[in-house]
Design a protein around this motif. Structure first.
Motif, PDB file in Angstrom:
ATOM      1  N   THR A  49      -4.082   2.165  10.938  1.00 49.03           N
ATOM      2  CA  THR A  49      -5.261   2.394  10.104  1.00 49.03           C
ATOM      3  C   THR A  49      -4.957   3.333   8.947  1.00 49.03           C
ATOM      4  O   THR A  49      -5.479   3.135   7.847  1.00 49.03           O
ATOM      5  N   ASN A  50      -4.122   4.323   9.173  1.00 45.16           N
ATOM      6  CA  ASN A  50      -3.774   5.237   8.083  1.00 45.16           C
ATOM      7  C   ASN A  50      -2.932   4.538   7.024  1.00 45.16           C
ATOM      8  O   ASN A  50      -3.136   4.750   5.830  1.00 45.16           O
ATOM      9  N   ILE A  51      -1.991   3.706   7.447  1.00 45.47           N
ATOM     10  CA  ILE A  51      -1.191   2.950   6.481  1.00 45.47           C
ATOM     11  C   ILE A  51      -2.092   2.015   5.683  1.00 45.47           C
ATOM     12  O   ILE A  51      -1.975   1.915   4.455  1.00 45.47           O
ATOM     13  N   ALA A  52      -3.013   1.340   6.353  1.00 43.76           N
ATOM     14  CA  ALA A  52      -3.929   0.433   5.658  1.00 43.76           C
ATOM     15  C   ALA A  52      -4.815   1.197   4.676  1.00 43.76           C
ATOM     16  O   ALA A  52      -5.040   0.735   3.550  1.00 43.76           O
ATOM     17  N   PHE A  53      -5.297   2.361   5.071  1.00 41.96           N
ATOM     18  CA  PHE A  53      -6.143   3.169   4.195  1.00 41.96           C
ATOM     19  C   PHE A  53      -5.395   3.587   2.939  1.00 41.96           C
ATOM     20  O   PHE A  53      -5.884   3.428   1.818  1.00 41.96           O
ATOM     21  N   TRP A  54      -4.176   4.123   3.093  1.00 41.97           N
ATOM     22  CA  TRP A  54      -3.419   4.590   1.933  1.00 41.97           C
ATOM     23  C   TRP A  54      -2.932   3.436   1.077  1.00 41.97           C
ATOM     24  O   TRP A  54      -2.855   3.556  -0.155  1.00 41.97           O
ATOM     25  N   LEU A  55      -2.616   2.296   1.684  1.00 41.64           N
ATOM     26  CA  LEU A  55      -2.220   1.121   0.910  1.00 41.64           C
ATOM     27  C   LEU A  55      -3.392   0.631   0.063  1.00 41.64           C
ATOM     28  O   LEU A  55      -3.231   0.330  -1.131  1.00 41.64           O
ATOM     29  N   LEU A  56      -4.563   0.558   0.659  1.00 38.78           N
ATOM     30  CA  LEU A  56      -5.752   0.146  -0.075  1.00 38.78           C
ATOM     31  C   LEU A  56      -6.071   1.137  -1.200  1.00 38.78           C
ATOM     32  O   LEU A  56      -6.418   0.735  -2.317  1.00 38.78           O
ATOM     33  N   THR A  57      -5.932   2.413  -0.927  1.00 41.94           N
ATOM     34  CA  THR A  57      -6.163   3.431  -1.950  1.00 41.94           C
ATOM     35  C   THR A  57      -5.175   3.271  -3.106  1.00 41.94           C
ATOM     36  O   THR A  57      -5.559   3.346  -4.279  1.00 41.94           O
ATOM     37  N   ALA A  58      -3.905   3.030  -2.794  1.00 49.02           N
ATOM     38  CA  ALA A  58      -2.888   2.843  -3.837  1.00 49.02           C
ATOM     39  C   ALA A  58      -3.177   1.602  -4.669  1.00 49.02           C
ATOM     40  O   ALA A  58      -3.012   1.622  -5.901  1.00 49.02           O
ATOM     41  N   ILE A  59      -3.621   0.528  -4.038  1.00 47.53           N
ATOM     42  CA  ILE A  59      -3.947  -0.692  -4.773  1.00 47.53           C
ATOM     43  C   ILE A  59      -5.130  -0.468  -5.708  1.00 47.53           C
ATOM     44  O   ILE A  59      -5.125  -0.921  -6.853  1.00 47.53           O
ATOM     45  N   ILE A  60      -6.136   0.248  -5.245  1.00 47.77           N
ATOM     46  CA  ILE A  60      -7.302   0.542  -6.082  1.00 47.77           C
ATOM     47  C   ILE A  60      -6.897   1.392  -7.286  1.00 47.77           C
ATOM     48  O   ILE A  60      -7.314   1.130  -8.421  1.00 47.77           O
ATOM     49  N   VAL A  61      -6.076   2.417  -7.052  1.00 46.62           N
ATOM     50  CA  VAL A  61      -5.611   3.274  -8.150  1.00 46.62           C
ATOM     51  C   VAL A  61      -4.783   2.455  -9.133  1.00 46.62           C
ATOM     52  O   VAL A  61      -4.943   2.576 -10.353  1.00 46.62           O
ATOM     53  N   TRP A  62      -3.894   1.605  -8.627  1.00 50.38           N
ATOM     54  CA  TRP A  62      -3.080   0.748  -9.494  1.00 50.38           C
ATOM     55  C   TRP A  62      -3.961  -0.164 -10.336  1.00 50.38           C
ATOM     56  O   TRP A  62      -3.738  -0.327 -11.540  1.00 50.38           O
ATOM     57  N   PHE A  63      -4.994  -0.757  -9.728  1.00 50.79           N
ATOM     58  CA  PHE A  63      -5.906  -1.636 -10.457  1.00 50.79           C
ATOM     59  C   PHE A  63      -6.630  -0.874 -11.568  1.00 50.79           C
ATOM     60  O   PHE A  63      -6.760  -1.367 -12.690  1.00 50.79           O
ATOM     61  N   ILE A  64      -7.083   0.329 -11.277  1.00 49.87           N
ATOM     62  CA  ILE A  64      -7.783   1.133 -12.283  1.00 49.87           C
ATOM     63  C   ILE A  64      -6.835   1.491 -13.428  1.00 49.87           C
ATOM     64  O   ILE A  64      -7.208   1.416 -14.603  1.00 49.87           O
ATOM     65  N   LEU A  65      -5.598   1.854 -13.106  1.00 45.66           N
ATOM     66  CA  LEU A  65      -4.630   2.187 -14.153  1.00 45.66           C
ATOM     67  C   LEU A  65      -4.296   0.977 -15.016  1.00 45.66           C
ATOM     68  O   LEU A  65      -4.174   1.082 -16.237  1.00 45.66           O
ATOM     69  N   MET A  66      -4.140  -0.189 -14.403  1.00 46.96           N
ATOM     70  CA  MET A  66      -3.879  -1.409 -15.162  1.00 46.96           C
ATOM     71  C   MET A  66      -5.055  -1.755 -16.073  1.00 46.96           C
ATOM     72  O   MET A  66      -4.867  -2.144 -17.226  1.00 46.96           O
ATOM     73  N   LEU A  67      -6.263  -1.611 -15.559  1.00 47.18           N
ATOM     74  CA  LEU A  67      -7.454  -1.878 -16.355  1.00 47.18           C
ATOM     75  C   LEU A  67      -7.538  -0.919 -17.541  1.00 47.18           C
ATOM     76  O   LEU A  67      -7.832  -1.330 -18.672  1.00 47.18           O
TER      77      LEU A  67
END
Length: 76
Positions: A49-67
């Motif tokens: 669950t912790n790996i999934a949480f941090w992976l999802l957080t990293a993907i969201i941050v990456w998406f915001i930076l790309m946008l």
């Protein structure tokens, strides 16, 4: 301005970060489908669950930076 490192309560800071890292302690039965899972007793579930949480957080941050990057490139 100098900061004295002895002024910080390192134990409190460490506990605060640990509390932020592990926010979910129990997965309810209606989500798992069979039984309630206590993550404090299930280290593999806790790790997953912790790996999934941090992976999802990293993907969201990456998406915001790309946008943001694409938006800035339009206005150049």
């Amino acid at each position: 301005m100098t900061v004295n490192l002895k002024e910080f309560n390192w134990e409190q800071i460490k506990q605060t970060f640990w509390d932020l890292f592990i926010q979910i302690t129990t997965i309810p039965a209606h989500i798992t489908g069979s039984k309630e899972i206590n993550l404090t007793e299930e280290p593999l579930w806790l790790l997953t669950t912790n790996i999934a949480f941090w992976l999802l957080t990293a993907i969201i941050v990456w998406f915001i930076l790309m946008l943001l990057w694409k938006t800035m490139s339009v206005f150049r």
